[in-house]
Design a protein around this motif. Structure first.
Motif, PDB file in Angstrom:
ATOM      1  N   SER A   1     -32.612   2.951   2.116  1.00 25.94           N
ATOM      2  CA  SER A   1     -33.359   2.812   0.872  1.00 25.94           C
ATOM      3  C   SER A   1     -32.888   3.884  -0.110  1.00 25.94           C
ATOM      4  CB  SER A   1     -34.866   2.933   1.107  1.00 25.94           C
ATOM      5  OG  SER A   1     -35.192   4.186   1.673  1.00 25.94           O
TER       6      SER A   1
ATOM      7  N   ARG B   1     -35.809  10.099  10.082  1.00 25.61           N
ATOM      8  CA  ARG B   1     -35.437   9.679   8.744  1.00 25.61           C
ATOM      9  C   ARG B   1     -34.482  10.709   8.161  1.00 25.61           C
ATOM     10  NH1 ARG B   1     -38.687   8.504   3.094  1.00 25.61           N
ATOM     11  NH2 ARG B   1     -38.815  10.778   3.015  1.00 25.61           N
TER      12      ARG B   1
ATOM     13  N   ASN C   1     -35.200   3.771  13.721  1.00 28.22           N
ATOM     14  CA  ASN C   1     -36.264   3.535  14.701  1.00 28.22           C
ATOM     15  C   ASN C   1     -35.673   3.091  16.038  1.00 28.22           C
ATOM     16  OD1 ASN C   1     -38.233   4.043  12.671  1.00 28.22           O
ATOM     17  ND2 ASN C   1     -38.180   1.893  12.042  1.00 28.22           N
TER      18      ASN C   1
ATOM     19  N   SER D   1     -32.147  12.016   4.960  1.00 33.00           N
ATOM     20  CA  SER D   1     -32.139  12.013   3.503  1.00 33.00           C
ATOM     21  C   SER D   1     -30.808  12.543   3.006  1.00 33.00           C
ATOM     22  CB  SER D   1     -33.257  12.905   2.947  1.00 33.00           C
ATOM     23  OG  SER D   1     -34.524  12.494   3.389  1.00 33.00           O
TER      24      SER D   1
ATOM     25  N   SER E   1     -37.968   8.050  16.431  1.00 35.57           N
ATOM     26  CA  SER E   1     -37.528   7.741  15.067  1.00 35.57           C
ATOM     27  C   SER E   1     -37.115   9.013  14.339  1.00 35.57           C
ATOM     28  CB  SER E   1     -38.668   7.075  14.284  1.00 35.57           C
ATOM     29  OG  SER E   1     -39.040   5.850  14.860  1.00 35.57           O
TER      30      SER E   1
ATOM     31  N   GLY F   1     -32.468  16.087   7.741  1.00 32.89           N
ATOM     32  CA  GLY F   1     -33.307  15.231   8.574  1.00 32.89           C
ATOM     33  C   GLY F   1     -32.779  14.965   9.964  1.00 32.89           C
TER      34      GLY F   1
ATOM     35  N   TYR G   1     -31.990   7.267   1.707  1.00 36.66           N
ATOM     36  CA  TYR G   1     -32.626   7.534   2.990  1.00 36.66           C
ATOM     37  C   TYR G   1     -32.096   6.581   4.054  1.00 36.66           C
ATOM     38  CZ  TYR G   1     -35.992   9.724  -0.166  1.00 36.66           C
ATOM     39  OH  TYR G   1     -36.583  10.490  -1.148  1.00 36.66           O
ATOM     40  N   LEU G   2     -32.182   7.019   5.287  1.00 41.36           N
ATOM     41  CA  LEU G   2     -31.893   6.140   6.413  1.00 41.36           C
ATOM     42  C   LEU G   2     -33.018   6.314   7.422  1.00 41.36           C
ATOM     43  CD1 LEU G   2     -29.834   4.116   7.619  1.00 41.36           C
ATOM     44  CD2 LEU G   2     -28.929   6.050   8.944  1.00 41.36           C
ATOM     45  N   GLN G   3     -33.851   5.294   7.537  1.00 36.60           N
ATOM     46  CA  GLN G   3     -34.909   5.297   8.533  1.00 36.60           C
ATOM     47  C   GLN G   3     -34.358   4.696   9.812  1.00 36.60           C
ATOM     48  OE1 GLN G   3     -38.169   6.483   8.348  1.00 36.60           O
ATOM     49  NE2 GLN G   3     -38.233   6.016  10.547  1.00 36.60           N
TER      50      GLN G   3
ATOM     51  N   TRP H   1     -24.424   5.151   4.498  1.00 37.07           N
ATOM     52  CA  TRP H   1     -24.432   6.050   5.646  1.00 37.07           C
ATOM     53  C   TRP H   1     -23.356   5.594   6.616  1.00 37.07           C
ATOM     54  CZ3 TRP H   1     -27.176  10.453   5.953  1.00 37.07           C
ATOM     55  CH2 TRP H   1     -28.268  10.618   5.091  1.00 37.07           C
TER      56      TRP H   1
ATOM     57  N   PHE I   1     -32.444   0.080  11.853  1.00 38.82           N
ATOM     58  CA  PHE I   1     -32.171   1.043  10.794  1.00 38.82           C
ATOM     59  C   PHE I   1     -32.467   0.399   9.435  1.00 38.82           C
ATOM     60  CE2 PHE I   1     -28.780   3.910  13.010  1.00 38.82           C
ATOM     61  CZ  PHE I   1     -29.604   4.025  14.108  1.00 38.82           C
ATOM     62  N   THR I   2     -33.003   1.200   8.519  1.00 39.66           N
ATOM     63  CA  THR I   2     -33.283   0.726   7.168  1.00 39.66           C
ATOM     64  C   THR I   2     -32.810   1.747   6.152  1.00 39.66           C
ATOM     65  OG1 THR I   2     -35.261  -0.442   7.955  1.00 39.66           O
ATOM     66  CG2 THR I   2     -35.064  -0.088   5.580  1.00 39.66           C
TER      67      THR I   2
END
Length: 119
Positions: free
Chosen positions: A70, A19, A83, A21, A17, A8, A79-81, A36, A67-68
């Motif tokens: 999940s 994301r 933005n 994985s 943005s 990703g 995952y690391l989203q 992460w 950053f989020t």
């Protein structure tokens, strides 16, 4: 043995943005905590975010809100989203897992994925 494989990363413009994985593969393991980290050129590796299998999260103070993290436990994937990316977010991002294999707990690292924020 357990392997962590990130994906990703890439080049994104400031404000964009991405994301990331990270999939854990192997046999006979269970995830305790995933995280992460990132390492920018000439800097030490720093923690970005952690998440336990129970859902507890922790973030670097400077990144919280953008950053989020999940986890999909069924897919053994974290995952690391990311933005509102900034040029200073440019770094190699590494996945980390604290994972139970058999009767022991071990640390595992992915190979890293490059994130470049630039116009």
């Amino acid at each position: 043995q357990v392997q962590l494989v990130e994906s990703g990363g890439g080049l994104v413009q400031p404000g964009g943005s991405l994301r990331l994985s990270c999939a854990a593969s192997g046999s006979g393991f269970s995830i305790d905590t995933m995280a992460w980290y990132r390492q920018a050129p000439g800097k030490q590796r720093e923690l970005v975010a952690t998440m336990s299998s129970g859902g507890s999260t922790d973030y670097a103070v400077s990144l919280k809100g953008r950053f989020t993290i999940s986890i999909e436990i069924a897919k053994n994937t974290v995952y690391l989203q990311m933005n509102s990316l900034l040029p200073e977010d440019t770094a190699v991002y590494y996945c980390y897992g604290f994972i139970r294999v058999g009767f022991g707990m071990n640390d595992y690292w992915g190979q890293g994925t490059q994130v470049t924020v630039s116009s």
